[in-house]
Design an enzyme around this catalytic site. Structure first.
Site, short mmCIF file in Angstrom:
data_model
loop_
_atom_site.label_atom_id
_atom_site.label_comp_id
_atom_site.label_asym_id
_atom_site.label_seq_id
_atom_site.Cartn_x
_atom_site.Cartn_y
_atom_site.Cartn_z
N SER A 57 0.83 -1.20 0.00
CA SER A 57 0.00 0.00 0.00
C SER A 57 0.87 1.26 0.00
CB SER A 57 -0.92 0.02 1.22
OG SER A 57 -0.19 0.32 2.39
N ASP B 72 -1.47 -1.29 14.81
CA ASP B 72 -1.81 -2.55 14.15
C ASP B 72 -1.06 -3.75 14.72
OD1 ASP B 72 -3.50 -1.18 12.47
OD2 ASP B 72 -2.06 -1.04 10.82
N THR C 288 -16.78 2.80 8.56
CA THR C 288 -15.66 2.36 9.38
C THR C 288 -15.93 0.93 9.82
OG1 THR C 288 -14.34 2.73 11.38
CG2 THR C 288 -16.66 3.30 11.52
N SER D 269 -13.92 -0.22 12.40
CA SER D 269 -13.29 -0.22 13.72
C SER D 269 -14.36 -0.20 14.80
CB SER D 269 -12.38 1.01 13.87
OG SER D 269 -12.12 1.30 15.22
N ARG E 128 -13.92 0.38 17.89
CA ARG E 128 -13.65 1.56 18.73
C ARG E 128 -14.29 2.80 18.13
NH1 ARG E 128 -10.23 5.61 17.90
NH2 ARG E 128 -9.33 4.51 16.11
N VAL F 110 -5.91 3.57 2.22
CA VAL F 110 -6.41 4.94 2.37
C VAL F 110 -6.98 5.47 1.06
CG1 VAL F 110 -5.74 7.32 2.89
CG2 VAL F 110 -4.86 5.45 4.29
#
Length: 299
Positions: free
Chosen positions: A10, A81, A124, A126, A128, A149
């Protein structure tokens, strides 16, 4: 010697590797460095949330195998990560100075979180971020979002999502900060433990590489992220859990804020503490939030 870096394909992973090489060559003029591209399971499997397929360790396991086999000398990761436990034979050799810790909103029409329409589609994966978004806007429609991204940006700019949430550091590193429509404050969106920091791994017995890497270590960042990761470890260690943490070191003392949220955002346990030893501080704060009911939220 030529120092060989393993890197994911990436744009962000390659930028991070190039940045560490730049720092090292500034510290050691004449140092030869090369790159070896390694595609991980996390890069290949994009149609499932990470929490369902093994967590963020999917982005690191192939690189760690290449380290242990001697195919590469160094691997660079986003610290958030990395699992909190080192794989045997591998160490986080250094952590350079940290970039922005904030999460940001990128909205297709430039809105802030408060101004998004009722039921707006926000991307998203995630847990969190989902929990903290719903705590402030329970009406939002949260949709899964994976990919690098660039691909995530394309999805929101094309109107597939009304908004997405990303780490500020990744956008800034790629020169894409013009797309940020709102920086989400820490009282609204506590970052992942280690967010904004890079971790540089090598083999534990590779003394020459350890010696070279030591020149780019930042003790202040290391103290802060060590407290955050100790907090995460004290709560079970999963980097896919709805856990946020942020620490700063000031005048020799570390101030750590940690939070555990329910998946629906309706409940949260958030506390702060201060101390000098990052490991002890993180473990202590984890115990305090567990005593306040965080274990029930994680369950």
């Amino acid at each position: 010697m030529t120092l060989i870096f393993g890197t994911r394909p990436s744009a962000l992973a390659r930028w991070q590797t190039a940045y560490i090489i730049h720092l090292l060559q500034a510290a050691w003029p004449g140092l030869e460095c090369g790159e070896q591209m390694i595609t991980t399971s996390g890069d290949r499997i994009l149609d499932h949330p990470l929490a369902e397929i093994g967590g963020k360790g999917l982005f690191t396991s192939e690189l760690e195998t290449a380290l242990l086999c001697g195919d590469i000398h160094v691997a660079v990761h986003s610290l958030k990560d990395l699992p909190v436990e080192d794989k045997p034979g591998i160490v986080i050799a250094v952590i350079p100075a940290r970039d922005s810790v904030f999460d940001v909103l990128v909205a297709s029409k430039g809105e802030t979180l408060a101004n998004l329409s009722e039921g707006a589609r926000v991307g998203t994966s995630s847990l969190r971020r989902i929990a903290q978004l719903l705590a402030h806007r329970s009406d939002l429609t949260i949709l899964p979002l994976r990919g690098n991204v660039d691909s995530r940006l394309k999805k929101v700019l094309s109107g597939e999502y009304d908004a997405i949430v990303l780490a500020a550091a990744g956008l800034t590193r790629l020169g894409l900060e013009a797309h940020i429509t709102e920086i989400l404050p820490l009282d609204m969106m506590l970052p992942a433990p280690g967010q904004g920091a890079l971790a540089v791994q090598c083999r534990a017995d590779d003394m020459e590489t350890l010696r070279l890497l030591a020149s780019i270590h930042d003790p202040t960042t290391y103290a802060a992220v060590s407290a955050e990761r100790a907090f995460l470890s004290g709560l079970g260690g999963g980097c896919s859990l709805p856990i946020g943490a942020f620490a700063q070191k000031n005048n020799g003392k570390i101030i750590l804020t940690g939070a555990v949220n329910s998946a629906d955002g309706k409940q949260s346990v958030r506390l702060s503490a201060a101390g000098e030893d990052p490991q002890e501080l993180g473990e202590c704060l984890a115990q305090l939030v567990l005593e306040r009911g965080a274990g029930d939220l994680l369950a």
